[in-house]
Write an enzyme that holds these catalytic residues in place. Structure first.
Site, PDB file in Angstrom:
ATOM      1  N   SER A 129       0.872  -1.183   0.000  1.00  0.00           N
ATOM      2  CA  SER A 129       0.000   0.000   0.000  1.00  0.00           C
ATOM      3  C   SER A 129       0.897   1.217   0.000  1.00  0.00           C
ATOM      4  CB  SER A 129      -0.865   0.002   1.256  1.00  0.00           C
ATOM      5  OG  SER A 129      -1.391   1.297   1.486  1.00  0.00           O
TER       6      SER A 129
ATOM      7  N   TYR B 106      -1.297  -1.251  10.358  1.00  0.00           N
ATOM      8  CA  TYR B 106      -1.473  -1.444   8.904  1.00  0.00           C
ATOM      9  C   TYR B 106      -0.272  -0.856   8.155  1.00  0.00           C
ATOM     10  CZ  TYR B 106      -3.604  -1.222   4.250  1.00  0.00           C
ATOM     11  OH  TYR B 106      -3.852  -1.376   2.915  1.00  0.00           O
TER      12      TYR B 106
HETATM   13  N1  LIG Z   1      -8.646  -0.648  -1.478  1.00  0.00           N
HETATM   14  C1  LIG Z   1      -7.650   0.185  -1.291  1.00  0.00           C
HETATM   15  O1  LIG Z   1      -7.833   1.431  -1.347  1.00  0.00           O
HETATM   16  C2  LIG Z   1      -6.270  -0.340  -1.001  1.00  0.00           C
HETATM   17  C3  LIG Z   1      -5.236   0.604  -0.896  1.00  0.00           C
HETATM   18  C4  LIG Z   1      -3.956   0.167  -0.635  1.00  0.00           C
HETATM   19  C5  LIG Z   1      -3.694  -1.188  -0.520  1.00  0.00           C
HETATM   20  N2  LIG Z   1      -4.699  -2.082  -0.628  1.00  0.00           N
HETATM   21  C6  LIG Z   1      -4.373  -3.500  -0.467  1.00  0.00           C
HETATM   22  O2  LIG Z   1      -4.927  -4.252  -1.541  1.00  0.00           O
HETATM   23  C7  LIG Z   1      -5.196  -5.590  -1.096  1.00  0.00           C
HETATM   24  C8  LIG Z   1      -6.627  -5.956  -1.462  1.00  0.00           C
HETATM   25  O3  LIG Z   1      -7.490  -5.092  -0.758  1.00  0.00           O
HETATM   26  P1  LIG Z   1      -9.004  -4.766  -1.223  1.00  0.00           P
HETATM   27  O4  LIG Z   1      -9.127  -3.299  -1.201  1.00  0.00           O
HETATM   28  O5  LIG Z   1      -9.327  -5.524  -2.451  1.00  0.00           O
HETATM   29  O6  LIG Z   1      -9.791  -5.320   0.058  1.00  0.00           O
HETATM   30  P2  LIG Z   1     -11.102  -6.214   0.217  1.00  0.00           P
HETATM   31  O7  LIG Z   1     -12.078  -5.940  -0.857  1.00  0.00           O
HETATM   32  O8  LIG Z   1     -11.508  -6.029   1.642  1.00  0.00           O
HETATM   33  O9  LIG Z   1     -10.548  -7.699   0.013  1.00  0.00           O
HETATM   34  C9  LIG Z   1      -9.643  -8.260   0.941  1.00  0.00           C
HETATM   35  C10 LIG Z   1      -9.430  -9.717   0.591  1.00  0.00           C
HETATM   36  O10 LIG Z   1      -8.543 -10.296   1.573  1.00  0.00           O
HETATM   37  C11 LIG Z   1      -9.154 -11.485   2.083  1.00  0.00           C
HETATM   38  N3  LIG Z   1      -8.806 -11.716   3.484  1.00  0.00           N
HETATM   39  C12 LIG Z   1      -8.857 -10.824   4.501  1.00  0.00           C
HETATM   40  N4  LIG Z   1      -8.573 -11.430   5.651  1.00  0.00           N
HETATM   41  C13 LIG Z   1      -8.340 -12.746   5.365  1.00  0.00           C
HETATM   42  C14 LIG Z   1      -8.011 -13.886   6.132  1.00  0.00           C
HETATM   43  N5  LIG Z   1      -7.845 -13.809   7.466  1.00  0.00           N
HETATM   44  N6  LIG Z   1      -7.861 -15.067   5.511  1.00  0.00           N
HETATM   45  C15 LIG Z   1      -8.044 -15.174   4.177  1.00  0.00           C
HETATM   46  N7  LIG Z   1      -8.354 -14.132   3.381  1.00  0.00           N
HETATM   47  C16 LIG Z   1      -8.508 -12.933   3.972  1.00  0.00           C
HETATM   48  C17 LIG Z   1     -10.645 -11.232   1.952  1.00  0.00           C
HETATM   49  O11 LIG Z   1     -11.320 -12.477   1.983  1.00  0.00           O
HETATM   50  P3  LIG Z   1     -12.900 -12.600   2.390  1.00  0.00           P
HETATM   51  O12 LIG Z   1     -13.575 -11.393   1.806  1.00  0.00           O
HETATM   52  O13 LIG Z   1     -13.286 -13.874   1.727  1.00  0.00           O
HETATM   53  O14 LIG Z   1     -12.948 -12.614   3.880  1.00  0.00           O
HETATM   54  C18 LIG Z   1     -10.724 -10.517   0.616  1.00  0.00           C
HETATM   55  O15 LIG Z   1     -10.730 -11.433  -0.436  1.00  0.00           O
HETATM   56  C19 LIG Z   1      -4.918  -5.596   0.416  1.00  0.00           C
HETATM   57  O16 LIG Z   1      -3.647  -6.139   0.667  1.00  0.00           O
HETATM   58  C20 LIG Z   1      -4.938  -4.120   0.784  1.00  0.00           C
HETATM   59  O17 LIG Z   1      -4.184  -3.841   1.947  1.00  0.00           O
HETATM   60  C21 LIG Z   1      -5.994  -1.692  -0.869  1.00  0.00           C
END
Ligand SMILES: NC(=O)c1ccc[n+]([C@@H]2O[C@H](COP(=O)([O-])OP(=O)(O)OC[C@H]3O[C@@H](n4cnc5c(N)ncnc54)[C@H](OP(=O)(O)O)[C@@H]3O)[C@@H](O)[C@H]2O)c1
Length: 249
Positions: free
Chosen positions: A139, A152
């Site tokens: 991130s 985080y």
């Molecule tokens: N969205 C943003 O603005 C943003 C910005 C910077 C970085 N990121 C990074 O991008 C990545 C994806 O994030 P996203 O925004 O797509 O988030 P999201 O929609 O909340 O998806 C998160 C994913 O991680 C899985 N996950 C979470 N905890 C878990 C666990 N204990 N065991 C197995 N799977 C788990 C979830 O599975 P379930 O839903 O099946 O529980 C889901 O598939 C993350 O690493 C996040 O830190 C996102």
């Protein structure tokens, strides 16, 4: 020969968009997450696009179980590209001074321990094959001491150094390591963040950039590009000034 791609966190947001972006005939997608119903839905979309999709639902906080699943998956279908994308958002609640310790533990387990363990499992296997690509999703927060999300930000900062060091270690074995640093992407995770989200992009647009840059074997992928500029500029500022601004956020 077909390509096998593992995506963790494939049941939502960026991971689901990446799965759809890679889905085509000849591609085997290993889609891992926690929520089986949402994984099934994404897998169905990928199969409709011609891919073979195999799902596994489990909790990544079981690092030993995760490692065992990776060893088994790689033994049955050698993984060409592994995207460790799963993550847990970490804004500290406003009604507490510190983060809840159990939440901090979960954030550290999912965002740091799991991808580090997983990358090491596949690094060994890929290096023996002399080929492979490991992608860690960090991130842009990895560059800032965010008072609203200390754990985080720290997990993502750790992942950044890990990606760089592992990449140096594996280069002579033909394995590429990339770090993806998203800014704000419209997903369930970011929708829980109340602060303003400059340069917010869709998960599909984010995935399209990531796929293109992975294909080009870029080691550092900042998306959207505006955050690369912001990071370069803020990196030139005195750290005391950055800390002062963040302390008022
Ligand atoms: N969205 C943003 O603005 C943003 C910005 C910077 C970085 N990121 C990074 O991008 C990545 C994806 O994030 P996203 O925004 O797509 O988030 P999201 O929609 O909340 O998806 C998160 C994913 O991680 C899985 N996950 C979470 N905890 C878990 C666990 N204990 N065991 C197995 N799977 C788990 C979830 O599975 P379930 O839903 O099946 O529980 C889901 O598939 C993350 O690493 C996040 O830190 C996102």
């Amino acid at each position: 020969m077909g390509k096998t791609i593992l995506i963790t966190g494939a049941s939502s947001g960026i991971g689901a968009a990446l799965a759809r972006s890679y889905a085509r005939a000849g591609v085997t997608l290993l889609l891992w997450g926690r929520d089986q119903a949402r994984l099934d839905e994404i897998a169905g979309q990928c199969r409709a696009l011609g891919a073979t999709a195999v799902t596994q639902a489990f909790d990544l906080r079981d690092a030993a179980g995760f490692a065992a699943k990776l060893v088994a998956a790689d033994a049955s279908t050698p993984i060409d590209l592994a995207i460790f994308n799963a993550g847990l958002g970490g804004s500290a609640p406003g009604d507490r001074i510190a983060e809840a310790p159990e939440r901090a533990q979960a954030v550290a387990d999912v965002n740091f321990t799991a991808p580090v363990v997983g990358a090491n499992v596949l690094a060994e296997a890929m290096a023996k094959r002399g080929a492979g690509h490991i992608v860690l999703v960090g991130s842009i927060s990895e560059s800032y001491p965010l008072p609203m999300a200390p754990t985080y930000a720290a997990t993502k900062a750790g992942l950044r150094l890990f990606a760089e060091a592992l990449g140096l270690r594996l280069a002579k074995h033909g394995v590429v390591v990339s770090l993806v640093s998203p800014g704000f992407v419209d997903t369930p995770m970011s929708r829980r963040v109340p602060e303003s989200k400059p340069f917010l992009m869709t998960a599909e647009a984010c995935a399209a950039v990531i796929v293109r840059k992975i294909a080009a074997k870029k080691r550092v992928i900042v998306v959207p590009w505006q955050f690369a500029v912001i990071r370069a500029v803020t990196g030139l500022l005195p750290r005391a000034l950055v800390r002062w601004v963040l302390s008022r956020a």
